[in-house]
Motif scaffolding. Structure first.
Motif, PDB file in Angstrom:
ATOM      1  N   UNK A 182       0.831  -1.205   0.000  1.00 55.99           N
ATOM      2  CA  UNK A 182       0.000   0.000   0.000  1.00 55.99           C
ATOM      3  C   UNK A 182       0.865   1.254   0.000  1.00 55.99           C
ATOM      4  N   UNK A 183       0.510   2.192  -0.856  1.00 50.97           N
ATOM      5  CA  UNK A 183       1.216   3.465  -0.898  1.00 50.97           C
ATOM      6  C   UNK A 183       0.461   4.525  -0.098  1.00 50.97           C
ATOM      7  N   UNK A 184      -0.851   4.456  -0.158  1.00 50.79           N
ATOM      8  CA  UNK A 184      -1.715   5.369   0.589  1.00 50.79           C
ATOM      9  C   UNK A 184      -3.132   4.831   0.474  1.00 50.79           C
ATOM     10  N   UNK A 185      -3.876   4.848   1.568  1.00 54.54           N
ATOM     11  CA  UNK A 185      -5.248   4.364   1.479  1.00 54.54           C
ATOM     12  C   UNK A 185      -6.177   5.139   2.412  1.00 54.54           C
ATOM     13  N   UNK A 186      -7.445   4.923   2.206  1.00 55.02           N
ATOM     14  CA  UNK A 186      -8.472   5.691   2.914  1.00 55.02           C
ATOM     15  C   UNK A 186      -9.634   4.755   3.198  1.00 55.02           C
ATOM     16  N   UNK A 187      -9.960   4.605   4.483  1.00 55.68           N
ATOM     17  CA  UNK A 187     -11.006   3.681   4.908  1.00 55.68           C
ATOM     18  C   UNK A 187     -12.291   4.459   5.164  1.00 55.68           C
ATOM     19  N   UNK A 188     -13.367   4.037   4.533  1.00 57.91           N
ATOM     20  CA  UNK A 188     -14.673   4.641   4.792  1.00 57.91           C
ATOM     21  C   UNK A 188     -15.554   3.606   5.483  1.00 57.91           C
ATOM     22  N   UNK A 189     -16.575   4.084   6.206  1.00 57.67           N
ATOM     23  CA  UNK A 189     -17.457   3.166   6.925  1.00 57.67           C
ATOM     24  C   UNK A 189     -18.806   3.822   7.147  1.00 57.67           C
ATOM     25  N   UNK A 190     -19.823   2.988   7.326  1.00 53.78           N
ATOM     26  CA  UNK A 190     -21.178   3.509   7.520  1.00 53.78           C
ATOM     27  C   UNK A 190     -21.329   4.229   8.858  1.00 53.78           C
ATOM     28  N   UNK A 191     -20.384   4.051   9.785  1.00 53.09           N
ATOM     29  CA  UNK A 191     -20.501   4.731  11.076  1.00 53.09           C
ATOM     30  C   UNK A 191     -19.924   6.141  11.054  1.00 53.09           C
TER      31      UNK A 191
ATOM     32  N   UNK B  45     -10.412   2.711  -0.203  1.00 49.39           N
ATOM     33  CA  UNK B  45      -9.805   3.257  -1.419  1.00 49.39           C
ATOM     34  C   UNK B  45      -8.299   3.129  -1.257  1.00 49.39           C
ATOM     35  N   UNK B  46      -7.651   2.532  -2.228  1.00 51.13           N
ATOM     36  CA  UNK B  46      -6.227   2.221  -2.081  1.00 51.13           C
ATOM     37  C   UNK B  46      -5.413   2.661  -3.286  1.00 51.13           C
ATOM     38  N   UNK B  47      -4.291   3.306  -2.993  1.00 51.94           N
ATOM     39  CA  UNK B  47      -3.203   3.369  -3.953  1.00 51.94           C
ATOM     40  C   UNK B  47      -2.220   2.299  -3.505  1.00 51.94           C
ATOM     41  N   UNK B  48      -2.023   1.280  -4.323  1.00 54.07           N
ATOM     42  CA  UNK B  48      -1.161   0.163  -3.937  1.00 54.07           C
ATOM     43  C   UNK B  48      -0.553  -0.448  -5.194  1.00 54.07           C
ATOM     44  N   UNK B  49       0.578  -1.107  -5.023  1.00 61.45           N
ATOM     45  CA  UNK B  49       1.177  -1.841  -6.128  1.00 61.45           C
ATOM     46  C   UNK B  49       1.323  -3.305  -5.727  1.00 61.45           C
ATOM     47  N   UNK B  50       1.205  -4.184  -6.706  1.00 59.54           N
ATOM     48  CA  UNK B  50       1.450  -5.605  -6.492  1.00 59.54           C
ATOM     49  C   UNK B  50       2.700  -5.954  -7.286  1.00 59.54           C
ATOM     50  N   UNK B  51       3.736  -6.319  -6.551  1.00 55.84           N
ATOM     51  CA  UNK B  51       5.063  -6.483  -7.131  1.00 55.84           C
ATOM     52  C   UNK B  51       5.322  -7.946  -7.451  1.00 55.84           C
ATOM     53  N   UNK B  52       5.814  -8.192  -8.648  1.00 57.58           N
ATOM     54  CA  UNK B  52       6.160  -9.550  -9.067  1.00 57.58           C
ATOM     55  C   UNK B  52       7.362 -10.064  -8.280  1.00 57.58           C
ATOM     56  N   UNK B  53       7.585 -11.395  -8.285  1.00 49.49           N
ATOM     57  CA  UNK B  53       8.752 -11.939  -7.589  1.00 49.49           C
ATOM     58  C   UNK B  53      10.050 -11.295  -8.067  1.00 49.49           C
ATOM     59  N   UNK B  54      10.950 -11.043  -7.108  1.00 48.75           N
ATOM     60  CA  UNK B  54      12.230 -10.422  -7.423  1.00 48.75           C
ATOM     61  C   UNK B  54      13.344 -11.464  -7.396  1.00 48.75           C
ATOM     62  N   UNK B  55      14.446 -11.137  -8.028  1.00 53.82           N
ATOM     63  CA  UNK B  55      15.584 -12.037  -8.084  1.00 53.82           C
ATOM     64  C   UNK B  55      16.181 -12.236  -6.692  1.00 53.82           C
ATOM     65  N   UNK B  56      16.816 -13.394  -6.442  1.00 58.26           N
ATOM     66  CA  UNK B  56      17.483 -13.590  -5.147  1.00 58.26           C
ATOM     67  C   UNK B  56      18.490 -12.480  -4.869  1.00 58.26           C
ATOM     68  N   UNK B  57      18.600 -12.133  -3.596  1.00 56.66           N
ATOM     69  CA  UNK B  57      19.498 -11.057  -3.195  1.00 56.66           C
ATOM     70  C   UNK B  57      18.747  -9.993  -2.417  1.00 56.66           C
ATOM     71  N   UNK B  58      19.402  -8.865  -2.181  1.00 51.53           N
ATOM     72  CA  UNK B  58      18.809  -7.780  -1.389  1.00 51.53           C
ATOM     73  C   UNK B  58      18.200  -6.720  -2.294  1.00 51.53           C
TER      74      UNK B  58
END
Length: 259
Positions: free
Chosen positions: A108-117, A202-215
């Motif tokens: 998640x990069x930034x998100x916003x939670x709404x609710x009926x309450x 409401x979300x700004x988010x990225x889903x990142x693919x698997x990365x190569x071994x290492x840091x």
């Protein structure tokens, strides 16, 4: 040029045009290789569905362990095939973690939670701004409108993301709004798990693919400028700024992240 040569040249030209359009289409569909396009369904769920799952996960973690409070938490097995990461409410944090090969991340990069309450009145105001009658809409539809307005209409966010030093282009393209859902476990005590309460995220988010071994290093910086409050709701948006760095070590090998 005879007719046969003209026909061949025309076909060649049209083929080149089609290749160019195809290439442009691919580039337009995903300008950031390694990040799932926002309209895709990585791991069998859409971005919006993963956003709701992430919200359920983070709301269910007690404050003394919750990453929103600056704690290092990584829950792998429960969320396979995608591991959830989280920033913090405390402004700045660095989290180091080691994962198995073939691990994908929901970040998640930034998100916003709404609710009926707490968002029905705002959702009704958004409905009226869009020419809709709030009385014709369900509570779930109203909080979705509130979330949608924050994501797509309120020009209040600034987001910077870098993966191994490479900036993510146009990170706000990865925006989604979930369907209304019922919170199963509200360990943070917001009252969202009470009977009859619906929530949307409401979300700004990225889903990142698997990365190569290492840091690897993933850096996320986000800011909300509250100066653009919705009409009739002064002070509705709070100023908010945070940055988080994830130092990820991917183990070598061929195992699944879910093993």
């Amino acid at each position: 040029m005879n007719r046969k040569k003209l026909s061949y040249a025309l076909k060649l030209f049209l083929a080149m045009v089609l290749i160019m359009f195809a290439a442009q289409s691919v580039l337009a569909g995903n300008s950031n290789p390694g990040i799932a396009p926002v309209k895709s369904s990585p791991g069998g769920n859409s971005y919006a569905e993963w956003g709701a799952k992430w919200a359920q996960w983070v709301l269910g973690i007690p404050p003394e362990q919750n990453p929103l409070y600056g704690n290092d938490v990584l829950v792998e097995q429960e969320n396979c095939p995608i591991v959830f990461l989280s920033g913090t409410w405390l402004g700045s944090s660095t989290t180091s973690l080691t994962v198995k090969p073939n691990t994908r991340f929901y970040i998640p990069m930034l998100n916003y939670l709404t609710a009926t309450i707490w968002d029905l009145e705002y959702g009704a105001a958004v409905a009226e701004m869009r020419g809709l009658d709030p009385n014709d809409l369900t509570d779930g539809e109203l909080i979705q409108l509130a979330a949608d307005n924050w994501l797509f209409e309120a020009d209040i966010t600034e987001i910077t993301v870098e993966i191994d030093g490479v900036p993510v282009e146009n990170p706000t393209q990865y925006g989604s709004v979930s369907e209304p859902f019922v919170v199963e476990d509200d360990a943070l005590g917001f009252g969202l798990a009470e009977p009859g309460v619906l929530t949307a995220i409401a979300s700004y988010a990225i889903i990142l693919s698997p990365m190569q071994p290492g840091e690897h290093t993933i850096f996320v910086e986000s800011y909300i400028d509250p100066s653009d409050d919705p009409p009739g709701f002064p002070g509705y948006y709070d100023e908010y700024e945070f940055d988080v760095t994830f130092v990820v070590t991917v183990e070598p090998g061929y195992a699944s992240a879910c093993d």
